[in-house]
Write a protein that holds these residues in place. Structure first.
Motif, PDB file in Angstrom:
ATOM      1  N   UNK A 101       3.614  -7.511  -6.371  1.00 59.94           N
ATOM      2  CA  UNK A 101       2.650  -6.379  -5.910  1.00 59.94           C
ATOM      3  C   UNK A 101       2.587  -5.363  -6.848  1.00 59.94           C
ATOM      4  N   UNK A 102       1.136  -5.005  -7.046  1.00 61.60           N
ATOM      5  CA  UNK A 102       0.538  -3.979  -8.088  1.00 61.60           C
ATOM      6  C   UNK A 102      -0.051  -2.955  -7.099  1.00 61.60           C
ATOM      7  N   UNK A 103       0.290  -1.501  -7.410  1.00 59.91           N
ATOM      8  CA  UNK A 103      -0.267  -0.502  -6.709  1.00 59.91           C
ATOM      9  C   UNK A 103       0.108  -0.530  -5.218  1.00 59.91           C
ATOM     10  N   UNK A 104      -0.624   0.243  -4.415  1.00 61.38           N
ATOM     11  CA  UNK A 104      -0.134   0.403  -2.943  1.00 61.38           C
ATOM     12  C   UNK A 104      -0.164  -0.939  -2.236  1.00 61.38           C
ATOM     13  N   UNK A 105       0.763  -1.079  -1.234  1.00 58.90           N
ATOM     14  CA  UNK A 105       0.796  -2.335  -0.418  1.00 58.90           C
ATOM     15  C   UNK A 105       0.138  -1.914   0.965  1.00 58.90           C
ATOM     16  N   UNK A 106      -0.651  -2.492   1.331  1.00 58.68           N
ATOM     17  CA  UNK A 106      -1.389  -2.402   2.369  1.00 58.68           C
ATOM     18  C   UNK A 106      -0.519  -2.130   3.831  1.00 58.68           C
ATOM     19  N   UNK A 107       0.240  -3.198   3.887  1.00 53.72           N
ATOM     20  CA  UNK A 107       1.087  -3.236   5.038  1.00 53.72           C
ATOM     21  C   UNK A 107       1.698  -2.094   5.295  1.00 53.72           C
ATOM     22  N   UNK A 108       2.159  -1.189   4.149  1.00 55.69           N
ATOM     23  CA  UNK A 108       2.701   0.071   4.545  1.00 55.69           C
ATOM     24  C   UNK A 108       1.865   1.145   4.678  1.00 55.69           C
ATOM     25  N   UNK A 109       0.653   0.954   4.756  1.00 55.92           N
ATOM     26  CA  UNK A 109      -0.461   1.871   5.262  1.00 55.92           C
ATOM     27  C   UNK A 109      -1.261   2.562   3.924  1.00 55.92           C
ATOM     28  N   UNK A 110      -2.536   2.664   4.153  1.00 58.87           N
ATOM     29  CA  UNK A 110      -3.444   3.197   3.077  1.00 58.87           C
ATOM     30  C   UNK A 110      -4.521   3.848   3.401  1.00 58.87           C
ATOM     31  N   UNK A 111      -5.315   4.649   2.439  1.00 54.93           N
ATOM     32  CA  UNK A 111      -6.213   5.537   2.943  1.00 54.93           C
ATOM     33  C   UNK A 111      -7.470   4.959   2.212  1.00 54.93           C
TER      34      UNK A 111
END
Length: 490
Positions: A271-281
């Motif tokens: 995974x590269x960058x933020x993982x959406x399943x952990x929450x994202x803005x």
């Protein structure tokens, strides 16, 4: 008076004399208020808190890889008998760190930026070096010596101290800063240890350029966490290159490994960058697809998201908001627990409904506290006031807390309320099913520049500079047909 001064001086000398220990790397005597047993205990206590805060990255082959290489390197280190543990944590930040007692952590963010096993091995040796040279234990000793002064001087943003401490308790050792001499020593040990297990430490020097470019990418002065207290990348490149050459000659090492292709194949799909399943803005709204909720983030506020909490704050640092899970089986018991934990005085409270969800709202204050100063003067920290919404949803009770000084509360109260009162169920299927970006390993189809090779895989123009850094290359660098490169798959 003179007698007491002499007695105190002798007591300090006796303490320091009895607290000296031989450094396993240098062989010199160091002042050490932390025994090896205490060092082991600190690591054992910190590890579950670090894992809970950051989460482990769910990739068995990568976890196996770091454990295998870590154990091999620990065996040739200056402290081979420590019970080492090596873990990859689920964070996009480019970082690697160690805590006393043999615990070493790499983020998936730094794993994504390595381009061969030798780069990884050099950084791994660097972190093991912090442990073997007892740098983190020395820092802890210095903290203990300075503790009285620190307690006396805790007047910087004291209004947020207890809330931050409750959220981050036990993670202080993550933020121990090492001096440049310690960093240089760990670089030397990284070269030594990685060479001893058969890797070309010259590659470690090259990785510093990747870190430097990553820091310069946005044009800001900020640099990756791994670099935050280190000597300049240019200086390190020259120094480590020379150390690598000298160590190779000293050990008469031949056929040193780089292992580029095998490493790249191993991280295929990371995974590269933020993982959406952990929450994202996105567009000033925080979405959590797994827990299926959303709420607006105030415009211009920074967001820090971890598995345990979401923190938000404006640039001026005059307020903060925090979302966590509350304790308790009902809204009333959760409120009672919260008030008790933070020693709050409730100014007003009421049962409310937030977009059809049962909730409990309260305004509470934590009274000013007296701080003893070194000059024996009394300084009063300001009272803080909080707007708190406890919202029952999906089998959980969510605690949304907005905090500022009582004096500033009227300026931020409406901002807090706007976010809290717009907490709601997430139903947008696109947000619920959002997938993370991943690194994919692809062969170059035709010899040319890196830019041309990436274009054949329809790389987005917005990703080009990131991809050049990820590959440890410039976009104009030549690549040959069949060579493996990283691309980003959205």
């Amino acid at each position: 008076m003179k007698k007491y001064v002499i007695t105190s001086y002798l007591a300090v000398v006796l303490l320091l004399t009895n607290s000296c220990a031989t450094n396993p790397v240098t062989g010199k005597r160091d002042i050490m208020l932390v025994s090896e047993g205490q060092e082991l205990a600190m690591g054992k206590e910190s590890d579950p808190q670090i894992v809970a805060s950051l989460g482990l990255y769910n990739d068995a082959k990568l976890q196996s890889f770091i454990n295998q290489k870590g154990k091999a390197m620990a065996a040739v280190s200056h402290r081979p008998d420590l019970p080492y543990e090596f873990k990859i944590v689920d964070s996009p930040v480019i970082n690697a760190f160690a805590v006393p007692g043999g615990y070493v952590y790499f983020t998936r963010g730094i794993m994504a930026h390595f381009n061969n096993e030798a780069e990884f091995a050099g950084v791994l040796g660097h972190e093991i070096g912090h442990i073997t040279a007892r740098h983190s234990a020395q820092q802890q000793s210095k903290s203990m010596l300075a503790q009285v002064g620190l307690i006396a001087g805790m007047v910087v943003s004291p209004q947020f101290g207890q809330f931050a401490e409750a959220a981050q308790q036990g993670l202080g050792m993550l933020f121990l800063k090492f001096g440049r001499d310690d960093e240089r020593e760990s670089d030397r040990l990284g070269v030594e240890y990685s060479t001893k297990i058969g890797y070309d430490a010259q590659e470690m020097a090259g990785f510093f350029h990747t870190l430097e470019r990553e820091g310069e990418k946005s044009g800001a002065a900020e640099i990756p966490n791994f670099m935050s207290t280190h000597p300049s990348p240019g200086e390190r490149f020259e120094t480590v290159s020379k150390l690598a050459a000298d160590m190779k000659q000293k050990l008469n090492a031949t056929n040193l490994k780089v292992n580029r292709d095998s490493y790249l194949r191993m991280i295929d799909g990371i995974i590269y960058g933020e993982d959406p399943k952990q929450g994202f803005v996105e567009n000033n709204v925080f979405y959590h697809p797994v827990m299926k909720f959303q709420f607006p983030v105030p415009t211009g506020w920074a967001v820090q998201n971890t598995p345990q909490q979401v923190q938000m704050a404006p640039k001026d640092g005059q307020a903060m908001m925090m979302l966590t899970l509350a304790q308790g089986t009902s809204l009333q018991t959760a409120a009672q627990q919260l008030v008790q934990n933070y020693q709050l005085t409730v100014l007003e409270s009421k049962e409310v409904s937030v977009n059809g969800l049962p909730a409990f709202a309260l305004v509470a204050e934590q009274q000013a506290q007296q701080q003893q100063q070194q000059q024996q003067q009394q300084q009063q920290s300001p009272a803080i006031r909080a707007l708190i919404y406890l919202i029952q949803y999906g089998g959980n009770i969510y605690n949304l807390m907005g905090i500022s000084t009582a004096q500033n509360f009227n300026s931020y109260g409406n901002v807090f309320a706007s976010s809290m009162q717009n907490f709601r169920q997430l139903t947008d299927s696109e947000k619920l099913n959002r997938q993370p970006a991943r690194i994919r390993i692809k062969p170059v189809n035709q010899s040319g520049t890196l830019s041309q090779a990436l274009s054949t895989y329809k790389a987005r123009s917005a990703d080009m500079q990131d991809l050049a850094i990820l590959n440890g290359m410039e976009l104009t660098d030549r690549v040959e047909k069949g060579m493996l490169i990283k691309v980003i798959e959205h």
